[in-house]
Motif scaffolding. Structure first.
Motif, PDB file in Angstrom:
ATOM      1  N   ALA A   1       0.957  -1.310  -0.242  1.00  6.58           N
ATOM      2  CA  ALA A   1       0.147  -0.232   0.384  1.00  6.58           C
ATOM      3  C   ALA A   1       0.717   1.252   0.116  1.00  6.58           C
ATOM      4  CB  ALA A   1      -0.886  -0.246   1.305  1.00  6.58           C
ATOM      5  N   CYS A   2       0.329   2.438  -0.996  1.00  9.42           N
ATOM      6  CA  CYS A   2       1.633   3.695  -0.932  1.00  9.42           C
ATOM      7  C   CYS A   2       0.364   4.785  -1.285  1.00  9.42           C
ATOM      8  CB  CYS A   2       2.697   3.086  -1.687  1.00  9.42           C
ATOM      9  SG  CYS A   2       2.038   2.935  -4.183  1.00  9.42           S
ATOM     10  N   ASP A   3       1.461   5.875  -1.256  1.00 10.05           N
ATOM     11  CA  ASP A   3       1.057   6.930  -2.215  1.00 10.05           C
ATOM     12  C   ASP A   3       2.257   6.988  -3.257  1.00 10.05           C
ATOM     13  OD1 ASP A   3      -0.814   8.692  -3.358  1.00 10.05           O
ATOM     14  OD2 ASP A   3      -1.036  10.225  -1.319  1.00 10.05           O
ATOM     15  N   TYR A   4       1.650   7.993  -4.115  1.00  7.49           N
ATOM     16  CA  TYR A   4       3.020   9.050  -4.741  1.00  7.49           C
ATOM     17  C   TYR A   4       3.390  10.115  -5.227  1.00  7.49           C
ATOM     18  CZ  TYR A   4       0.118   7.358  -8.326  1.00  7.49           C
ATOM     19  OH  TYR A   4      -0.855   7.196  -9.187  1.00  7.49           O
ATOM     20  N   SER A   5       4.344  10.821  -5.830  1.00  7.24           N
ATOM     21  CA  SER A   5       4.735  11.474  -6.474  1.00  7.24           C
ATOM     22  C   SER A   5       5.382  11.523  -7.528  1.00  7.24           C
ATOM     23  CB  SER A   5       4.869  12.923  -5.461  1.00  7.24           C
ATOM     24  OG  SER A   5       5.659  13.523  -6.030  1.00  7.24           O
ATOM     25  N   ALA A   6       5.661  12.232  -8.495  1.00 10.84           N
ATOM     26  CA  ALA A   6       6.059  12.454 -10.357  1.00 10.84           C
ATOM     27  C   ALA A   6       7.029  13.595  -9.230  1.00 10.84           C
ATOM     28  CB  ALA A   6       5.543  12.039 -11.128  1.00 10.84           C
ATOM     29  N   GLU A   7       7.840  13.965  -8.708  1.00 17.36           N
ATOM     30  CA  GLU A   7       8.448  15.017  -8.682  1.00 17.36           C
ATOM     31  C   GLU A   7       9.889  15.175  -8.947  1.00 17.36           C
ATOM     32  OE1 GLU A   7       9.564  18.744  -5.363  1.00 17.36           O
ATOM     33  OE2 GLU A   7       8.187  16.678  -5.123  1.00 17.36           O
ATOM     34  N   VAL A   8      10.313  15.501  -9.837  1.00 24.84           N
ATOM     35  CA  VAL A   8      12.032  15.954  -9.879  1.00 24.84           C
ATOM     36  C   VAL A   8      13.012  16.146  -8.398  1.00 24.84           C
ATOM     37  CG1 VAL A   8      13.526  16.084 -11.773  1.00 24.84           C
ATOM     38  CG2 VAL A   8      11.698  15.122 -12.173  1.00 24.84           C
ATOM     39  N   MET A   9      13.859  15.685  -8.423  1.00 21.69           N
ATOM     40  CA  MET A   9      14.216  16.418  -6.872  1.00 21.69           C
ATOM     41  C   MET A   9      15.797  15.747  -7.275  1.00 21.69           C
ATOM     42  SD  MET A   9      11.766  14.733  -3.947  1.00 21.69           S
ATOM     43  CE  MET A   9      12.755  15.612  -2.702  1.00 21.69           C
ATOM     44  N   ARG A  10      16.705  16.723  -7.141  1.00 26.56           N
ATOM     45  CA  ARG A  10      17.809  16.100  -7.122  1.00 26.56           C
ATOM     46  C   ARG A  10      18.012  15.402  -5.293  1.00 26.56           C
ATOM     47  NH1 ARG A  10      23.029  19.838  -7.683  1.00 26.56           N
ATOM     48  NH2 ARG A  10      21.992  20.999  -9.076  1.00 26.56           N
ATOM     49  N   MET A  11      18.722  14.375  -5.374  1.00 27.48           N
ATOM     50  CA  MET A  11      19.207  14.070  -3.801  1.00 27.48           C
ATOM     51  C   MET A  11      20.249  12.960  -3.997  1.00 27.48           C
ATOM     52  SD  MET A  11      14.938  12.192  -3.289  1.00 27.48           S
ATOM     53  CE  MET A  11      15.402  12.288  -1.406  1.00 27.48           C
ATOM     54  N   THR A  12      21.103  12.826  -2.744  1.00 28.55           N
ATOM     55  CA  THR A  12      21.821  11.859  -2.251  1.00 28.55           C
ATOM     56  C   THR A  12      21.636  10.245  -1.642  1.00 28.55           C
ATOM     57  OG1 THR A  12      22.917  14.116  -1.588  1.00 28.55           O
ATOM     58  CG2 THR A  12      24.474  12.162  -0.788  1.00 28.55           C
ATOM     59  N   ASP A  13      22.062   9.335  -1.766  1.00 26.99           N
ATOM     60  CA  ASP A  13      21.813   8.161  -1.551  1.00 26.99           C
ATOM     61  C   ASP A  13      22.853   7.914  -0.720  1.00 26.99           C
ATOM     62  OD1 ASP A  13      24.682   7.015  -2.710  1.00 26.99           O
ATOM     63  OD2 ASP A  13      23.640   6.376  -4.471  1.00 26.99           O
ATOM     64  N   ALA A  14      23.053   6.546  -0.020  1.00 28.10           N
ATOM     65  CA  ALA A  14      23.520   5.874   0.861  1.00 28.10           C
ATOM     66  C   ALA A  14      24.915   6.444   1.314  1.00 28.10           C
ATOM     67  CB  ALA A  14      22.733   5.460   1.153  1.00 28.10           C
ATOM     68  N   LYS A  15      25.418   6.265  -0.103  1.00 29.70           N
ATOM     69  CA  LYS A  15      27.096   6.081  -0.586  1.00 29.70           C
ATOM     70  C   LYS A  15      27.465   8.204  -0.896  1.00 29.70           C
ATOM     71  CE  LYS A  15      26.770   2.198  -3.075  1.00 29.70           C
ATOM     72  NZ  LYS A  15      26.385   1.315  -4.631  1.00 29.70           N
ATOM     73  N   GLY A  16      26.194   8.732  -0.736  1.00 30.83           N
ATOM     74  CA  GLY A  16      26.695   9.867  -0.686  1.00 30.83           C
ATOM     75  C   GLY A  16      26.801  10.154  -2.414  1.00 30.83           C
ATOM     76  N   GLU A  17      26.264   9.689  -3.308  1.00 28.46           N
ATOM     77  CA  GLU A  17      25.991  10.136  -4.620  1.00 28.46           C
ATOM     78  C   GLU A  17      24.980  10.626  -4.702  1.00 28.46           C
ATOM     79  OE1 GLU A  17      26.554   6.907  -7.377  1.00 28.46           O
ATOM     80  OE2 GLU A  17      28.360   5.560  -5.838  1.00 28.46           O
ATOM     81  N   GLU A  18      25.206  11.713  -5.492  1.00 29.86           N
ATOM     82  CA  GLU A  18      23.694  12.712  -6.944  1.00 29.86           C
ATOM     83  C   GLU A  18      22.734  12.004  -7.109  1.00 29.86           C
ATOM     84  OE1 GLU A  18      24.411  16.720  -7.085  1.00 29.86           O
ATOM     85  OE2 GLU A  18      24.617  17.530  -4.800  1.00 29.86           O
ATOM     86  N   PHE A  19      22.166  12.239  -7.576  1.00 23.39           N
ATOM     87  CA  PHE A  19      21.065  11.512  -8.248  1.00 23.39           C
ATOM     88  C   PHE A  19      19.804  12.534  -8.784  1.00 23.39           C
ATOM     89  CE2 PHE A  19      19.306   9.274  -4.301  1.00 23.39           C
ATOM     90  CZ  PHE A  19      17.857   8.974  -4.719  1.00 23.39           C
ATOM     91  N   ILE A  20      19.156  12.102  -9.922  1.00 20.17           N
ATOM     92  CA  ILE A  20      18.107  12.803 -10.289  1.00 20.17           C
ATOM     93  C   ILE A  20      16.451  11.313  -9.357  1.00 20.17           C
ATOM     94  CG2 ILE A  20      16.544  14.409 -11.680  1.00 20.17           C
ATOM     95  CD1 ILE A  20      19.122  15.658 -10.606  1.00 20.17           C
TER      96      ILE A  20
END
Length: 113
Positions: free
Chosen positions: A37-56
């Motif tokens: 069960a969930c809800d969702y959004s299709a928003e473009v965001m710049r984020m950082t993963d657990a390894k410290g790498e940026e991704f969109i």
């Protein structure tokens, strides 16, 4: 499921947990599909993963489902396909956890792909 989640997480997503990688080929092996069960959004965001790498991130999925990890595959909607790539799933890149401020029954998570 908390009272807030019962009215807010009304959509479904399919999750394929990453089981491991083949030592010889490096190919990923995934578990059976699980509907959450969930809800969702299709928003473009710049984020950082657990390894410290940026991704969109182009998709955020909100759920009470604990245990989702980077490397898992997820698809908005229900799928019975055993192959997440064929189903069109996206790789989980980051998971953010929030406390359940209303009921203190189950934390909430944002899954970013």
């Amino acid at each position: 499921m908390s009272s807030a989640a019962s009215w807010s997480y009304t959509a479904a997503a399919t999750l394929w947990p990453l089981l491991g990688r083949d030592d010889w080929t490096g190919a990923a092996t995934y578990g059976a599909p699980q509907v959450i069960a969930c809800d969702y959004s299709a928003e473009v965001m710049r984020m950082t993963d657990a390894k410290g790498e940026e991704f969109i991130s182009r998709q955020q999925i909100f759920t009470e489902r604990a245990g989702v990890e980077p490397g898992d595959m997820i698809l908005i909607g229900v799928s019975v396909s055993l192959d997440p790539i064929t189903a069109g799933a996206a790789e989980v890149r980051a998971v953010t956890r929030w406390g359940d401020t209303l009921d203190r029954q189950a934390d909430d998570y944002r899954i970013s792909t």
